[in-house]
Design a protein around this motif. Structure first.
Motif, mmCIF file in Angstrom:
data_model
loop_
_atom_site.group_PDB
_atom_site.id
_atom_site.type_symbol
_atom_site.label_atom_id
_atom_site.label_comp_id
_atom_site.label_asym_id
_atom_site.label_seq_id
_atom_site.Cartn_x
_atom_site.Cartn_y
_atom_site.Cartn_z
ATOM 1 N N VAL A 27 0.850 -1.193 0.000
ATOM 2 C CA VAL A 27 0.000 0.000 0.000
ATOM 3 C C VAL A 27 0.884 1.242 0.000
ATOM 4 O O VAL A 27 2.045 1.193 0.402
ATOM 5 N N GLU A 28 0.316 2.343 -0.465
ATOM 6 C CA GLU A 28 1.036 3.603 -0.475
ATOM 7 C C GLU A 28 0.442 4.540 0.568
ATOM 8 O O GLU A 28 -0.687 4.333 1.024
ATOM 9 N N VAL A 29 1.175 5.549 0.919
ATOM 10 C CA VAL A 29 0.689 6.542 1.873
ATOM 11 C C VAL A 29 -0.611 7.136 1.326
ATOM 12 O O VAL A 29 -0.694 7.508 0.153
ATOM 13 N N GLY A 30 -1.613 7.163 2.175
ATOM 14 C CA GLY A 30 -2.903 7.723 1.786
ATOM 15 C C GLY A 30 -3.886 6.696 1.263
ATOM 16 O O GLY A 30 -5.060 7.009 1.066
ATOM 17 N N SER A 31 -3.443 5.455 1.030
ATOM 18 C CA SER A 31 -4.351 4.405 0.550
ATOM 19 C C SER A 31 -5.294 3.991 1.664
ATOM 20 O O SER A 31 -4.918 3.978 2.841
ATOM 21 N N ALA A 32 -6.507 3.621 1.287
ATOM 22 C CA ALA A 32 -7.479 3.136 2.267
ATOM 23 C C ALA A 32 -7.156 1.694 2.613
ATOM 24 O O ALA A 32 -6.796 0.904 1.742
ATOM 25 N N VAL A 33 -7.239 1.348 3.883
ATOM 26 C CA VAL A 33 -7.031 -0.027 4.331
ATOM 27 C C VAL A 33 -8.234 -0.461 5.150
ATOM 28 O O VAL A 33 -8.890 0.357 5.799
ATOM 29 N N ILE A 34 -8.525 -1.746 5.075
ATOM 30 C CA ILE A 34 -9.669 -2.302 5.788
ATOM 31 C C ILE A 34 -9.163 -3.319 6.790
ATOM 32 O O ILE A 34 -8.330 -4.175 6.465
ATOM 33 N N GLU A 35 -9.661 -3.248 8.018
ATOM 34 C CA GLU A 35 -9.275 -4.187 9.054
ATOM 35 C C GLU A 35 -9.885 -5.557 8.762
ATOM 36 O O GLU A 35 -10.996 -5.660 8.247
ATOM 37 N N ARG A 36 -9.157 -6.591 9.094
ATOM 38 C CA ARG A 36 -9.658 -7.959 8.923
ATOM 39 C C ARG A 36 -10.810 -8.193 9.886
ATOM 40 O O ARG A 36 -10.750 -7.814 11.058
ATOM 41 N N ASN A 37 -11.873 -8.839 9.389
ATOM 42 C CA ASN A 37 -13.011 -9.168 10.243
ATOM 43 C C ASN A 37 -13.691 -10.423 9.702
ATOM 44 O O ASN A 37 -13.179 -11.058 8.778
ATOM 45 N N ASN A 38 -14.831 -10.769 10.236
ATOM 46 C CA ASN A 38 -15.532 -11.996 9.813
ATOM 47 C C ASN A 38 -16.016 -11.949 8.374
ATOM 48 O O ASN A 38 -16.268 -12.979 7.767
ATOM 49 N N PHE A 39 -16.160 -10.759 7.822
ATOM 50 C CA PHE A 39 -16.723 -10.621 6.477
ATOM 51 C C PHE A 39 -15.698 -10.179 5.440
ATOM 52 O O PHE A 39 -16.003 -10.107 4.262
ATOM 53 N N THR A 43 -6.957 -5.626 4.251
ATOM 54 C CA THR A 43 -5.985 -5.169 3.264
ATOM 55 C C THR A 43 -4.587 -5.641 3.664
ATOM 56 O O THR A 43 -4.177 -5.457 4.813
ATOM 57 N N VAL A 44 -3.884 -6.227 2.715
ATOM 58 C CA VAL A 44 -2.490 -6.605 2.962
ATOM 59 C C VAL A 44 -1.657 -5.339 2.886
ATOM 60 O O VAL A 44 -1.678 -4.624 1.889
ATOM 61 N N ILE A 45 -0.944 -5.062 3.965
ATOM 62 C CA ILE A 45 -0.136 -3.849 4.032
ATOM 63 C C ILE A 45 1.307 -4.131 3.615
ATOM 64 O O ILE A 45 1.915 -3.370 2.888
ATOM 65 N N ALA A 46 1.838 -5.243 4.089
ATOM 66 C CA ALA A 46 3.228 -5.576 3.778
ATOM 67 C C ALA A 46 3.427 -7.082 3.860
ATOM 68 O O ALA A 46 2.676 -7.783 4.540
ATOM 69 N N GLU A 47 4.434 -7.579 3.140
ATOM 70 C CA GLU A 47 4.844 -8.986 3.248
ATOM 71 C C GLU A 47 6.118 -9.027 4.072
ATOM 72 O O GLU A 47 7.078 -8.321 3.774
ATOM 73 N N VAL A 48 6.106 -9.847 5.114
ATOM 74 C CA VAL A 48 7.254 -9.988 6.006
ATOM 75 C C VAL A 48 7.629 -11.467 6.032
ATOM 76 O O VAL A 48 6.759 -12.328 6.094
#
Length: 189
Positions: A27-39, A43-48
């Motif tokens: 993701v880039e600065v300012g991109s919308a991210v969604i928290e993981r939930n049941n539905f 959003t994947v933010i980074a691969e570690v």
């Protein structure tokens, strides 16, 4: 980190579940991210990745998969580091094959043993040799020099042009596709 609108407080802190190296920030600065939930998976933010715990993933043909057992040793050749061989241990053999280019292939996964002075990167291409059986210090000849009699026995021709050639029936052992072990039939004395 994020800041809730109309507030000076930190709204979210994202923590990695493992220690490791960041391979990719998706993701880039300012991109919308969604928290993981049941539905939603979120959003994947980074691969570690833990770069000390690498695996080899490959496919093996159905004609060879029956010879494999978990725990077997593999010898890996990495495309970018051709002169060095890496050892790996077979950890997984897929129970179901997948049709690929007209033949059935089974996925295998092996744990790679790192070498201290060489840094392996995620995503390298590699090929593996699986050692089914190994012998050292044996009498061997080029497999192309082996002849077959009508009764199915193997032989080689010994002698010289001056003295003439004669058949020497041999018992064969292991082959690597190029050289073949001779167990009996040729006297080196």
């Amino acid at each position: 980190k994020g800041v809730a609108s109309k507030s000076n407080q930190i709204a979210n802190i994202v923590r990695s579940t493992i220690d490791g190296m960041v391979l990719d920030v998706t993701v880039e600065v300012g991109s919308a991210v969604i928290e993981r939930n049941n539905f939603n998976e979120g959003t994947v933010i980074a691969e570690v990745a833990n770069m000390d715990d690498l695996v080899f993933e490959g496919n093996i043909d159905e004609s060879d998969v029956g010879q494999l057992k978990k725990g077997m040793k593999l010898e890996l050749t990495v495309g970018a580091i051709e002169k060095t061989k890496f050892e790996a241990t077979l950890d997984f053999i897929a129970p179901k094959g997948v049709v690929e280019s007209g033949s059935v292939k089974f996925e295998i996964i092996a744990n790679v043993q790192q070498q201290k002075d060489i840094f392996l990167r995620a995503g390298y291409s590699a090929s593996a040799d699986i050692i089914l059986e190994q012998k050292k210090q044996v009498l061997a000849i080029m497999e192309r020099d082996l002849l077959f009699a009508e009764d199915g026995r193997c032989y080689v021709e010994t002698g010289t042009i001056e003295t003439g050639f004669k058949k020497a029936y041999v018992k064969i052992g292991l082959s690597d596709g190029i050289q073949i072990e001779i167990l009996e039939g040729i006297d080196l004395k």
